[in-house]
Structure formats: C-alpha cells, structure tokens
Design an enzyme around this catalytic site. Structure first.
Site, short mmCIF file in Angstrom:
data_model
loop_
_atom_site.label_atom_id
_atom_site.label_comp_id
_atom_site.label_asym_id
_atom_site.label_seq_id
_atom_site.Cartn_x
_atom_site.Cartn_y
_atom_site.Cartn_z
N PRO A 2 -12.72 -47.60 -39.63
CA PRO A 2 -12.49 -46.32 -40.29
C PRO A 2 -12.03 -45.26 -39.29
O PRO A 2 -12.51 -45.20 -38.16
CB PRO A 2 -13.87 -45.99 -40.86
CG PRO A 2 -14.53 -47.31 -41.02
CD PRO A 2 -14.05 -48.14 -39.89
N GLU A 3 -11.08 -44.42 -39.73
CA GLU A 3 -10.57 -43.36 -38.86
C GLU A 3 -11.18 -42.04 -39.28
O GLU A 3 -12.01 -41.97 -40.18
CB GLU A 3 -9.05 -43.38 -38.91
CG GLU A 3 -8.51 -44.78 -38.70
CD GLU A 3 -7.08 -44.87 -38.21
OE1 GLU A 3 -6.53 -43.87 -37.74
OE2 GLU A 3 -6.52 -45.98 -38.29
N LYS A 51 -15.50 -40.14 -35.25
CA LYS A 51 -15.81 -41.31 -36.07
C LYS A 51 -17.32 -41.52 -36.21
O LYS A 51 -17.76 -42.56 -36.69
CB LYS A 51 -15.17 -42.56 -35.47
CG LYS A 51 -13.65 -42.49 -35.39
CD LYS A 51 -13.09 -43.76 -34.79
CE LYS A 51 -11.59 -43.68 -34.62
NZ LYS A 51 -11.03 -44.93 -34.06
N ARG A 250 -5.35 -54.85 -30.55
CA ARG A 250 -5.15 -54.43 -31.93
C ARG A 250 -3.68 -54.57 -32.31
O ARG A 250 -2.79 -54.29 -31.49
CB ARG A 250 -5.59 -52.98 -32.11
CG ARG A 250 -7.06 -52.75 -31.80
CD ARG A 250 -7.48 -51.34 -32.12
NE ARG A 250 -8.85 -51.09 -31.71
CZ ARG A 250 -9.92 -51.49 -32.38
NH1 ARG A 250 -9.78 -52.15 -33.52
NH2 ARG A 250 -11.13 -51.24 -31.94
#
Length: 284
Positions: A2-3, A51, A250
C-alpha cells in the site's frame, strides 16, 4: 505494498469507526504485547504518517502498525462475519460497542507511548499527505545523493514519505526520466517539479477507490502494469525490469522513448496479470 494514499484511506476508515468510542475489546496477538489490555480506553484518533498508521488512545498510548506487502485493517459492524482471512492471520482486534477493527497479517505492530512516536516514524521525510508537508526539504533530500538512481531515491521514505512502486514508475514517466537515471542528471526544471507533482498525484487519489494518474477514464495508469502495451503518448511498447529498493527487487515500468536515461538491456516480458501490476486498492 500500500502507498501513501491507500494508507490515508485506511486511517480514515479506522478513525471513522473507532475515534471517540470506548474500546470494549482489545486483543494484540504478538508475543511482546499479548498481555496488553486497552479495554476501557477511548480511541482519540487514527492518523497516517507516510505508510505508517498511528492509533492513539486515552492514557497517552499509541498502537503503531505498518501494512507492508500483505497487511490489512478491516472494519466490521457488530455481528458481521469477519472475512479478511483465516483466524491465525489476525494480529490485532480493537472493538467498540458497534464496530470492530481487525488487523490481518500485520508485520509491524507495537504499543508505545504517544510521546515516543518519533521512535517509530521520526526517520521519515516530509509526508506527502501530511499537514507538515515541506516541498523544499523533500527535494533537498532526494538530491542529497546525486549518484543515486531516481527510482530508488523516490522509494526511500527518509526522503519523502508515501511513494511506493506504482507512484515511482508513474512519477518517473511524468518527469520524462527512467527510474535508473542518476538523480543528479535530472534536469533542474524537472527536479523542481518533482515534490509538488508527487503530492498532487497522491492528493488526487486519496479519495478514489481506483488509483488514476492519467486524468482519463482509462487506462488509469501511464506505464505501471502495462508491460508490452503501447505507451499512451507515443505508442511504443512499455517495458518492465526489476529495480531494487534496498529490501527487494520490484517490477519497474517505463517507456523507452518518452523517458530518457539508462535502463537495463534485458527486460522481462510480463503481462499485467503476471506482473502484479494492478492499480486497484489492496485489501485493507
């Protein structure tokens, strides 16, 4: 992962459900805090910091959590069936008379004094969605290591807090630079736009159920998750390769025509379905 905008939404849901109410149930299923009991205390507020999530309760205590890749907070009405995962994945339960917040797969969960929150989040750079946003400081942080790759600098929460892998790829596209371009090689006029552009993107999406950076009805994203599909600007197939962030590799997306700078010679031919390149919100 999640950002910042997703975490902001999670904080708002938790705050709406818990703030101002007395806890009638408290269960922290991590060994260090398994005996802690917050029942009888009023939840004061739930706030995001980058975050991170900070649940502040009466008596000067804060429950600090971080979702990382798979964590989620789910909110249920009284009597509603919990559907966030099997029971062994539950790490926290905070219940009031009519709502229950259940934390699933939380990799970070700790109870601390509110006065000591800095211990958990003091290392973070300016918060893109926070009240103390400082664009000049964020830019100075990013430019502080000119040899560092742009994508890595954007993911470093010590520079500015809230950017994840999706926004990394999208910001680099909007700046016209590959994620592998050294920060010091980014033209000054583009670098100056970076902090406010990042903030505008997150602010525009913090209330949306589906993240959108293109400003159109679809596609919602310029490059992320679009490997092999035509660039929305020039039609060249979007490419994908791995880029590290200090903890793991990533998938990173870019257009080889619209973005200038170095890029890996070998790329992976990933599709949207196999790359994990979804732009919908993770289960929170």
């Amino acid at each position: 992962m999640p950002e910042g905008d997703s975490v902001w939404q999670a904080a708002r849901r938790l705050d709406d459900a818990l703030a101002g109410s007395v806890l009638t149930r408290s269960d922290l299923r991590v060994p260090r805090f398994a005996t802690a009991d917050l029942t009888g205390r009023t939840v004061l507020e739930v706030v995001p910091r980058g975050k991170h999530l900070l649940t502040r309760v009466e008596g000067g205590l804060t429950l600090h959590s971080h979702l990382r890749m798979d964590g989620a907070w789910k909110v249920y009405a009284a009597g509603q069936r919990w559907t966030g995962g099997p029971a062994h994945q539950i790490r926290a339960i905070l219940g009031t008379a009519d709502r229950t917040a259940v934390g699933y797969r939380l990799p970070v969960l700790e109870l601390m004094r509110t006065a000591e929150e800095n211990r958990a989040v003091g290392h973070l750079g300016p918060d893109l969605l926070g009240p103390g946003w400082d664009a000049d400081r964020a830019l100075a942080n990013v430019l502080g290591a000119p040899e560092r790759r742009l994508g890595e600098a954007l993911l470093d929460q010590r520079n500015l807090a809230g950017i994840g892998n999706v926004y990394k790829s999208e910001l680099c596209f909007l700046l016209g630079a590959t994620p592998w371009l050294p920060v010091g090689a980014l033209p000054a006029e583009r670098a100056e736009k970076l902090p406010d552009l990042a903030r505008r993107l997150l602010e525009a999406n913090r209330d949306r159920p589906v993240r959108n950076t293109t400003g159109r009805r679809g596609p919602d994203l310029f490059v992320y998750g679009r490997a092999g599909l035509p660039c929305l600007r020039c039609g060249t197939p979007v490419r994908v390769a791995e880029q590290g962030d200090g903890s793991r590799e990533r998938p990173t997306y870019w257009c080889p025509v619209c973005q200038t700078g170095p890029a890996p010679a070998r790329t992976a031919a990933r599709s949207r379905e196999t790359s994990g390149g979804t732009h919908s919100r993770p289960g929170e």
